[in-house]
Design a protein around this motif. Structure first.
Motif, PDB file in Angstrom:
ATOM      1  N   VAL A 181       0.902  -1.204   0.107  1.00  0.00           N
ATOM      2  CA  VAL A 181      -0.051   0.044   0.051  1.00  0.00           C
ATOM      3  C   VAL A 181       0.896   1.194  -0.048  1.00  0.00           C
ATOM      4  N   GLY A 182       0.422   2.271  -0.760  1.00  0.00           N
ATOM      5  CA  GLY A 182       1.304   3.506  -0.896  1.00  0.00           C
ATOM      6  C   GLY A 182       0.495   4.449  -1.102  1.00  0.00           C
ATOM      7  N   ALA A 183       0.990   5.710  -1.548  1.00  0.00           N
ATOM      8  CA  ALA A 183       0.129   6.983  -1.902  1.00  0.00           C
ATOM      9  C   ALA A 183       1.227   7.710  -2.912  1.00  0.00           C
ATOM     10  N   ARG A 184       0.284   8.642  -3.582  1.00  0.00           N
ATOM     11  CA  ARG A 184       1.069   9.416  -4.467  1.00  0.00           C
ATOM     12  C   ARG A 184      -0.076  10.559  -5.053  1.00  0.00           C
ATOM     13  N   ALA A 185       0.453  11.588  -5.629  1.00  0.00           N
ATOM     14  CA  ALA A 185      -0.432  12.830  -6.040  1.00  0.00           C
ATOM     15  C   ALA A 185      -0.915  12.613  -7.272  1.00  0.00           C
ATOM     16  N   ALA A 186      -2.499  12.954  -7.614  1.00  0.00           N
ATOM     17  CA  ALA A 186      -2.957  12.321  -8.768  1.00  0.00           C
ATOM     18  C   ALA A 186      -2.091  13.158  -9.874  1.00  0.00           C
ATOM     19  N   SER A 187      -2.391  12.600 -11.025  1.00  0.00           N
ATOM     20  CA  SER A 187      -1.727  13.188 -12.231  1.00  0.00           C
ATOM     21  C   SER A 187      -3.141  13.812 -12.767  1.00  0.00           C
ATOM     22  N   ALA A 188      -2.842  14.584 -13.914  1.00  0.00           N
ATOM     23  CA  ALA A 188      -4.010  15.433 -14.511  1.00  0.00           C
ATOM     24  C   ALA A 188      -5.188  14.467 -14.919  1.00  0.00           C
ATOM     25  N   GLU A 189      -4.764  13.054 -15.625  1.00  0.00           N
ATOM     26  CA  GLU A 189      -5.449  12.168 -16.082  1.00  0.00           C
ATOM     27  C   GLU A 189      -6.207  11.552 -15.057  1.00  0.00           C
ATOM     28  N   GLU A 190      -5.579  10.969 -13.895  1.00  0.00           N
ATOM     29  CA  GLU A 190      -5.935  10.644 -12.590  1.00  0.00           C
ATOM     30  C   GLU A 190      -7.134  11.372 -12.216  1.00  0.00           C
ATOM     31  N   GLY A 191      -6.839  12.473 -11.985  1.00  0.00           N
ATOM     32  CA  GLY A 191      -7.753  13.391 -11.401  1.00  0.00           C
ATOM     33  C   GLY A 191      -9.092  13.686 -11.941  1.00  0.00           C
ATOM     34  N   GLU A 192      -9.013  13.673 -13.339  1.00  0.00           N
ATOM     35  CA  GLU A 192     -10.247  13.893 -14.241  1.00  0.00           C
ATOM     36  C   GLU A 192     -10.955  12.492 -13.969  1.00  0.00           C
ATOM     37  N   ARG A 193     -10.309  11.310 -13.873  1.00  0.00           N
ATOM     38  CA  ARG A 193     -10.924  10.010 -14.224  1.00  0.00           C
ATOM     39  C   ARG A 193     -11.574   9.943 -12.765  1.00  0.00           C
ATOM     40  N   LEU A 194     -11.026  10.220 -11.610  1.00  0.00           N
ATOM     41  CA  LEU A 194     -11.383   9.937 -10.306  1.00  0.00           C
ATOM     42  C   LEU A 194     -12.298  11.499  -9.996  1.00  0.00           C
ATOM     43  N   GLY A 195     -12.326  12.265 -10.455  1.00  0.00           N
ATOM     44  CA  GLY A 195     -13.010  13.357 -10.132  1.00  0.00           C
ATOM     45  C   GLY A 195     -12.469  14.146  -8.969  1.00  0.00           C
ATOM     46  N   GLU A 196     -11.125  14.058  -8.952  1.00  0.00           N
ATOM     47  CA  GLU A 196     -10.190  14.943  -7.966  1.00  0.00           C
ATOM     48  C   GLU A 196      -9.234  15.948  -8.600  1.00  0.00           C
ATOM     49  N   PRO A 197      -8.982  17.042  -7.979  1.00  0.00           N
ATOM     50  CA  PRO A 197      -8.010  17.910  -8.780  1.00  0.00           C
ATOM     51  C   PRO A 197      -6.706  17.154  -8.849  1.00  0.00           C
ATOM     52  N   GLU A 198      -5.950  17.693  -9.700  1.00  0.00           N
ATOM     53  CA  GLU A 198      -4.620  17.307 -10.013  1.00  0.00           C
ATOM     54  C   GLU A 198      -3.745  17.649  -8.903  1.00  0.00           C
TER      55      GLU A 198
END
Length: 239
Positions: A181-198
């Motif tokens: 298990v880990g963590a990271r900041a959302a990329s622009a593509e991931e943010g758009e896909r998941l409804g989160e800001p970059e």
């Protein structure tokens, strides 16, 4: 409320409201009465009720809307670290899971996938990419690789239930898994896909699952919205 308890009354109230939200007794969209009504009904002071509500607003379980009042929003999913599927966990939590299949095809195994599944690099493997939703809202992006020929996975079935349930129905006994298990900041593509800001925090999980013969049957690489999702650990003291 237990007035003889050393636990502050606002905390007792916030815990009871949080439990009602997580168990679905207070559904998303439900309106709480205003502070005066709640205080009168519960025999508490307005500052106590205000503090309890604010603690749940801070947790993202309630939101104050002008002209509407205090409203319940979707609770955060708390998933125990055990060999279970996200679909089953969401269903058990009353979260109404849904799945959007983005890919269901075969492709050559990368070095990472080949090492996890114990196949040759470049060998054909099944890849399933899905967006998992709860109450119509994106929760996680899931990418799973399986050995080719393990089972036939119809896209319509994948959109109606969880992968592990389909594997079990095919006679595959899931026995154990290795997980990180880990963590990271959302990329622009991931943010758009998941409804989160970059740049929003995301939880990551990689898992290799083995059947009862020790064969690797699935390698998953998943990304979850940290604002809506948490992993729970139970820690034991070694004797």
């Amino acid at each position: 409320m237990d007035r003889s308890s050393p636990v502050p009354l606002y905390f007792q109230l916030s815990q009871q409201l949080e439990a009602a939200i997580e168990k679905g007794r207070l559904a998303p969209g439900s309106l709480l009465g205003n502070e005066i009504e709640l205080a009168g009904r519960l025999g508490l002071s307005r500052p106590t009720v205000r503090q309890a509500i604010q603690s749940l607003v801070d947790k993202g379980l309630l939101v104050r809307r002008r002209g509407v009042g205090t409203q319940v929003v979707h609770s955060q999913v708390k998933r125990p670290l055990e060999l279970s599927s996200l679909y089953d966990d969401l269903e058990a939590a009353g979260q109404r899971p849904a799945t959007r299949v983005l890919r269901n095809t075969t492709e050559p195994a990368t070095a990472e996938v080949a090492a996890a599944l114990g196949v040759a690099e470049g060998a054909e493997v099944l890849v399933i990419e899905r967006l998992r939703l709860a109450h119509g809202e994106p929760m996680a992006h899931l990418c799973n690789h399986l050995p080719a020929g393990l089972l036939d996975l119809d896209t319509a079935l994948l959109e109606s239930t969880g992968l592990y349930r389909l594997m079990r129905q095919a006679g595959i006994t899931l026995h154990s898994a290795r997980q990180a298990v880990g963590a990271r900041a959302a990329s622009a593509e991931e943010g758009e896909r998941l409804g989160e800001p970059e740049g929003a925090p995301l939880l990551t999980m990689q898992r290799t699952t083995f059947d009862d013969t020790g064969r690797a049957v699935e390698f998953g690489s998943h990304v979850y919205r940290a604002s809506r999702y948490a992993f729970e650990f139970q820690l034991l003291v070694r004797p």
